[in-house]
Motif scaffolding. Structure first.
Motif, PDB file in Angstrom:
ATOM      1  N   ASP B 186       0.806  -1.203   0.033  1.00 39.03           N
ATOM      2  CA  ASP B 186      -0.052  -0.164  -0.172  1.00 39.03           C
ATOM      3  C   ASP B 186       0.687   1.108   0.392  1.00 39.03           C
ATOM      4  N   TRP B 187       1.558   1.513  -1.441  1.00 39.48           N
ATOM      5  CA  TRP B 187       2.974   2.005  -1.489  1.00 39.48           C
ATOM      6  C   TRP B 187       2.124   3.860  -0.705  1.00 39.48           C
ATOM      7  N   LEU B 188       0.886   3.968  -0.712  1.00 35.10           N
ATOM      8  CA  LEU B 188       0.736   5.623  -0.724  1.00 35.10           C
ATOM      9  C   LEU B 188       0.220   6.017   0.858  1.00 35.10           C
ATOM     10  N   SER B 189      -0.597   4.443   1.316  1.00 33.44           N
ATOM     11  CA  SER B 189      -1.233   5.687   2.829  1.00 33.44           C
ATOM     12  C   SER B 189      -0.553   4.364   3.748  1.00 33.44           C
ATOM     13  N   ASP B 190       0.127   3.537   3.554  1.00 33.19           N
ATOM     14  CA  ASP B 190       1.277   2.759   4.399  1.00 33.19           C
ATOM     15  C   ASP B 190       1.986   3.508   5.354  1.00 33.19           C
ATOM     16  N   PRO B 191       1.691   4.244   6.403  1.00 31.89           N
ATOM     17  CA  PRO B 191       2.135   5.361   7.552  1.00 31.89           C
ATOM     18  C   PRO B 191       4.415   4.926   7.169  1.00 31.89           C
ATOM     19  N   GLN B 192       3.687   3.103   7.274  1.00 31.82           N
ATOM     20  CA  GLN B 192       5.557   2.641   7.768  1.00 31.82           C
ATOM     21  C   GLN B 192       5.902   2.754   6.619  1.00 31.82           C
ATOM     22  N   ILE B 193       5.234   3.102   5.079  1.00 34.70           N
ATOM     23  CA  ILE B 193       6.126   2.787   4.053  1.00 34.70           C
ATOM     24  C   ILE B 193       5.759   4.053   3.040  1.00 34.70           C
ATOM     25  N   ALA B 194       4.909   5.103   2.942  1.00 37.67           N
ATOM     26  CA  ALA B 194       4.654   6.120   2.423  1.00 37.67           C
ATOM     27  C   ALA B 194       6.053   6.953   2.538  1.00 37.67           C
ATOM     28  N   ILE B 195       6.685   7.649   3.702  1.00 34.04           N
ATOM     29  CA  ILE B 195       7.777   7.873   3.395  1.00 34.04           C
ATOM     30  C   ILE B 195       8.793   7.351   2.633  1.00 34.04           C
ATOM     31  N   TRP B 196       9.646   6.267   2.865  1.00 30.51           N
ATOM     32  CA  TRP B 196       9.900   5.851   1.453  1.00 30.51           C
ATOM     33  C   TRP B 196       9.602   6.049  -0.230  1.00 30.51           C
ATOM     34  N   THR B 197       8.173   5.994  -0.182  1.00 27.93           N
ATOM     35  CA  THR B 197       7.035   6.300  -1.242  1.00 27.93           C
ATOM     36  C   THR B 197       7.990   7.857  -1.540  1.00 27.93           C
ATOM     37  N   LEU B 198       7.755   8.423  -1.043  1.00 29.88           N
ATOM     38  CA  LEU B 198       7.898   9.744  -0.695  1.00 29.88           C
ATOM     39  C   LEU B 198       9.476  10.034  -1.184  1.00 29.88           C
ATOM     40  N   MET B 199      10.503   8.931  -0.770  1.00 26.84           N
ATOM     41  CA  MET B 199      11.995   9.506  -1.526  1.00 26.84           C
ATOM     42  C   MET B 199      12.268   8.882  -2.353  1.00 26.84           C
ATOM     43  N   GLY B 200      11.368   7.509  -2.584  1.00 34.97           N
ATOM     44  CA  GLY B 200      11.613   6.827  -3.709  1.00 34.97           C
ATOM     45  C   GLY B 200      11.308   8.327  -5.182  1.00 34.97           C
ATOM     46  N   ILE B 201      10.495   8.935  -4.914  1.00 31.71           N
ATOM     47  CA  ILE B 201       9.504   9.921  -5.533  1.00 31.71           C
ATOM     48  C   ILE B 201      10.575  10.899  -6.186  1.00 31.71           C
ATOM     49  N   LEU B 202      10.945  11.682  -4.946  1.00 27.66           N
ATOM     50  CA  LEU B 202      12.480  12.757  -4.778  1.00 27.66           C
ATOM     51  C   LEU B 202      13.499  12.247  -5.227  1.00 27.66           C
ATOM     52  N   THR B 203      13.998  10.866  -5.126  1.00 28.17           N
ATOM     53  CA  THR B 203      15.202  10.868  -5.625  1.00 28.17           C
ATOM     54  C   THR B 203      15.177  10.633  -7.158  1.00 28.17           C
ATOM     55  N   TRP B 204      14.350  10.267  -7.049  1.00 29.46           N
ATOM     56  CA  TRP B 204      13.414   9.846  -9.198  1.00 29.46           C
ATOM     57  C   TRP B 204      13.640  11.410  -9.609  1.00 29.46           C
ATOM     58  N   LYS B 205      12.786  12.219  -9.042  1.00 26.39           N
ATOM     59  CA  LYS B 205      12.723  13.499  -9.952  1.00 26.39           C
ATOM     60  C   LYS B 205      13.947  14.387  -9.732  1.00 26.39           C
ATOM     61  N   TYR B 206      15.196  14.202  -8.361  1.00 22.43           N
ATOM     62  CA  TYR B 206      16.143  15.246  -8.989  1.00 22.43           C
ATOM     63  C   TYR B 206      17.652  14.867  -8.441  1.00 22.43           C
ATOM     64  N   ILE B 207      17.763  13.762  -9.362  1.00 22.45           N
ATOM     65  CA  ILE B 207      18.991  13.129  -8.495  1.00 22.45           C
ATOM     66  C   ILE B 207      19.734  13.515 -10.493  1.00 22.45           C
ATOM     67  N   GLY B 208      18.583  13.935 -11.023  1.00 25.53           N
ATOM     68  CA  GLY B 208      19.082  14.246 -12.229  1.00 25.53           C
ATOM     69  C   GLY B 208      20.314  15.528 -12.069  1.00 25.53           C
ATOM     70  N   PHE B 209      19.658  16.547 -11.129  1.00 24.90           N
ATOM     71  CA  PHE B 209      20.276  17.823 -11.613  1.00 24.90           C
ATOM     72  C   PHE B 209      21.845  17.318 -10.040  1.00 24.90           C
ATOM     73  N   ALA B 210      21.595  16.196  -9.508  1.00 24.67           N
ATOM     74  CA  ALA B 210      23.204  16.513  -8.764  1.00 24.67           C
ATOM     75  C   ALA B 210      23.586  15.527  -9.072  1.00 24.67           C
ATOM     76  N   VAL B 211      23.278  14.958 -10.541  1.00 20.19           N
ATOM     77  CA  VAL B 211      24.593  14.019 -11.223  1.00 20.19           C
ATOM     78  C   VAL B 211      24.892  15.146 -11.903  1.00 20.19           C
ATOM     79  N   ILE B 212      24.272  16.182 -12.815  1.00 20.67           N
ATOM     80  CA  ILE B 212      24.604  17.218 -13.539  1.00 20.67           C
ATOM     81  C   ILE B 212      25.181  17.900 -12.441  1.00 20.67           C
ATOM     82  N   LEU B 213      25.623  17.686 -11.986  1.00 21.74           N
ATOM     83  CA  LEU B 213      26.148  19.177 -10.696  1.00 21.74           C
ATOM     84  C   LEU B 213      27.320  18.443 -10.221  1.00 21.74           C
ATOM     85  N   PHE B 214      27.952  17.178 -10.395  1.00 20.56           N
ATOM     86  CA  PHE B 214      28.882  15.701  -9.688  1.00 20.56           C
ATOM     87  C   PHE B 214      29.904  16.402 -11.414  1.00 20.56           C
TER      88      PHE B 214
END
Lengths: 291, 340
Positions: B186-214
């Motif tokens: 239950d990726w979005l509503s299980d409180p044990q998991i949702a924060i990790w789901t959010l981290m996954g999405i954030l990583t997916w979205k912003y890692i490109g910026f970090a890679v280009i910077l590095f």
């Protein structure tokens, strides 16, 4: 490694394009492909999903469209909502970018090449603006924009966006303007060029790379911005694309395929813009980091 | 400002009267402006300064500085957003913020996101940048494609991912098809998991910026160094660890700073995917979503402003500590007006 093989053949920091292409290690390609797959799969899911019917999505959420349906896309394109939001987003993006580049360059010119009392203070003030993120200012901004009678108008979004884009712009542009050799200015002045003439004829062309980078970053940021329009624009006819996409998604929440089509189409302008200018974005960031 | 600097300013302004303010004939490092410098400025130059910086200052002061000041003011009132703010409540709003468990939760989520971003995204982005920095064909294309998620609007990312992650969406179906049904969640509503789901999405979205910077940072490392290390018999990983990473330090520290501030301000993705009410129960609410839900959306503008002030101070303190102890050596001289 192949590193030793090329000693002496290449100047340090030689541009990549001049290197002899080499195939390198296969495992590197494998990881790279895996990475690209992970980065692009969600995007592909959204785009391909728009070609399916809701029935297809419900029965087999992971399947390919069978048959491919174009109705979702055609419906969105035939409706006025999408185009009005594209127009609004374009107006906001273009005005913000034009103003940020113009104001930013003028101010950077003064900060980089004029000596006056308060110059340092002014630079520090703008630099401090980096510490004031939009998120923090959003509630008072809403009140301010309301007081100015700019609620539900595009200038109500544009003006704050300009303000928040200024610090980064100045920080990127000042070094560009400062890097123009004093001799050029002296020569220009001997040839009868006024300080402002120098600005138009020399500073503008010479800081072009910086200006383009700033322009692209500002435009993409403006095109994608969500929080500010969310507060300022409440009437549907003023919606920009991000607001429109979200409104569409909640209005047609049962019609997943259509939402996917609408969402896909809203990505296209940013992706086209990005692919046209990606070299500049990546190059500009490189320059900014190298300082 | 030293006497020598003053002398430089005086000389500079004397030598080239036409360009008194333009920096003609100045030493390579321009001396900072000071009281003396002002004497050299004629009225035309003052007019130019006023005309060229006036509009920028006006927009900046009214739409960036003023709102922060307003937040500080309204934060002391109980105010519903219309009419003048009259009901002064002192620090009551602030006391209430820190007594509200949902704010403390949100603060903890922000803290977790800051730490996880630094610990997960940083190393991953560095590894990817090292990988993509190796000689290979199609390098430019790969770099561009990695950057694509960063360019796509948060709204699109949010809607796309929530459609993929909901109960019988794409992700769970794929897992079942691959015989990994036990990974379904239950990726979005299980409180044990949702924060990790959010981290996954954030990583997916912003890692490109970090890679280009590095990658940009890696380009700045002289190749003689790695070549010399290779001659001395260092392995690839030894070279990266002992030479490349330390030299990449400034870039890493700047990325970490941007990442930290971004994580503290996080709003869009959480608000779009979880909405203001579900975010609190799913364990993904942030200070910013708390501010919007309990300020504007609840019609309590005074309270919302107080939350904004708290958010501002938390970011400011984090940034100052970071700058004082970590970023300092990188930014020394950058803001004081040296040629950078």
């Amino acid at each position: 490694m192949a590193v030793t093989a090329v000693i002496g053949r290449r100047a340090p920091r030689a541009p990549r394009a001049r290197r002899r292409p080499a195939w390198g290690n296969p495992s590197v390609y494998f990881v790279a492909l895996l990475l690209i797959g992970m980065m692009l799969a969600p995007v592909a899911y959204i785009i391909v999903g728009g070609f399916r019917t809701n029935a297809q999505i419900t029965t087999d959420p992971a399947g390919w469209p069978n048959p491919w349906r174009f109705e979702n896309y055609l419906d969105v394109l035939a409706g006025g909502t999408f185009w009005r939001q594209v127009l609004n987003s374009t107006l906001v993006g273009v005005s913000t970018t034009a103003a940020v580049v113009t104001l930013g360059l003028m101010t950077s010119f003064i900060l980089a090449r004029y000596r006056f009392r308060g110059r340092e203070a002014m630079y520090s003030l703008f630099a401090a603006g980096l510490m004031f993120p939009l998120t923090v200012a959003i509630t008072p901004l809403y009140i301010l924009v309301k007081t100015l009678g700019l609620m539900n108008t595009l200038p109500g979004v544009i003006l704050p966006q300009i303000g928040f884009a200024i610090p980064m712009t100045i920080i990127i542009l000042v070094p560009f303007v400062r890097a123009i050799p004093d001799e050029i200015q002296e020569a220009a002045s001997i040839d009868g060029c006024s300080r402002l003439g120098f600005f138009w004829r020399m500073v503008l062309p010479l800081s072009k790379p910086g200006v383009i980078t700033v322009g692209i970053l500002t435009f993409i940021q403006s095109w994608n911005s969500y929080l500010l329009p969310l507060f300022i624009l409440n009437r549907e006819e003023t919606f920009t694309l991000p607001l429109g996409v979200q409104a569409f998604a909640s209005q047609y929440s049962v019609d997943t395929a259509k939402v996917l089509a609408f969402t896909s189409l809203s990505m296209i302008p940013a992706l086209v813009f990005f692919s046209l200018f990606q070299r500049r974005i990546v190059g500009g960031l490189t320059g900014a980091v190298k300082g | 400002m030293s006497d020598l600097d003053r002398e430089n300013v005086r000389l500079a302004t004397k030598q080239s009267p036409d360009l008194t303010t333009g920096g003609g004939g100045t030493p390579v490092v321009p001396p900072p402006a000071g009281r003396r410098a002002r004497k050299g400025i004629g009225w035309p130059a003052r007019l130019e300064i006023a005309l060229m910086t006036g509009p920028t200052l006006l927009v900046f002061l009214s739409f960036v500085i003023l709102p922060v000041v307003m937040a500080a003011y309204y934060g002391f009132f109980s105010w519903q957003g219309y009419g003048p703010a009259e009901e002064f409540v002192g620090f009551r709003n602030y006391l209430f913020i820190f007594e509200d468990g949902t704010f403390i939760d949100a603060l903890q989520h922000n803290g977790a996101i800051v730490v996880l971003s630094l610990l997960l995204q940083g190393p991953a982005a560095i590894l990817l940048a090292l990988l993509l920095n190796r000689r290979m064909r199609g390098q430019t294309l790969i770099r561009v494609l990695v950057f694509v998620p960063y360019v796509i609007a948060e709204v699109v990312v949010g809607i796309g991912w929530s459609l993929m992650l909901h109960g019988d969406g794409f992700v769970n179906t794929i897992l079942a098809d691959l015989g990994l049904a036990w990974l379904q969640n239950d990726w979005l509503s299980d409180p044990q998991i949702a924060i990790w789901t959010l981290m996954g999405i954030l990583t997916w979205k912003y890692i490109g910026f970090a890679v280009i910077l590095f990658l940009a940072g890696l380009q700045g490392i002289p190749e003689e160094l790695t070549e010399a290390a290779a001659i001395d018999g260092a392995s690839y990983w030894q070279t990266q660890r002992r030479i490349t990473l330390p030299l990449l330090g400034p870039t890493i520290r700047i990325w970490a700073f941007l990442s930290m501030i971004g994580a503290l301000q996080l709003f869009d993705l959480v608000y779009i995917i979880w909405g203001q009410y579900i975010a609190a129960t799913a364990g993904t609410s942030t200070m910013a979503t708390y501010m919007v839900a309990n300020g504007r959306n609840a019609g309590e503008y005074g309270y919302g402003n107080a939350v904004a002030v708290v958010l501002f101070f938390i970011s400011l303190i984090a940034a100052l500590i970071y700058q004082r102890f970590i970023l300092r050596r990188d930014t020394d001289g950058a803001i004081t007006g040296g040629r950078n």
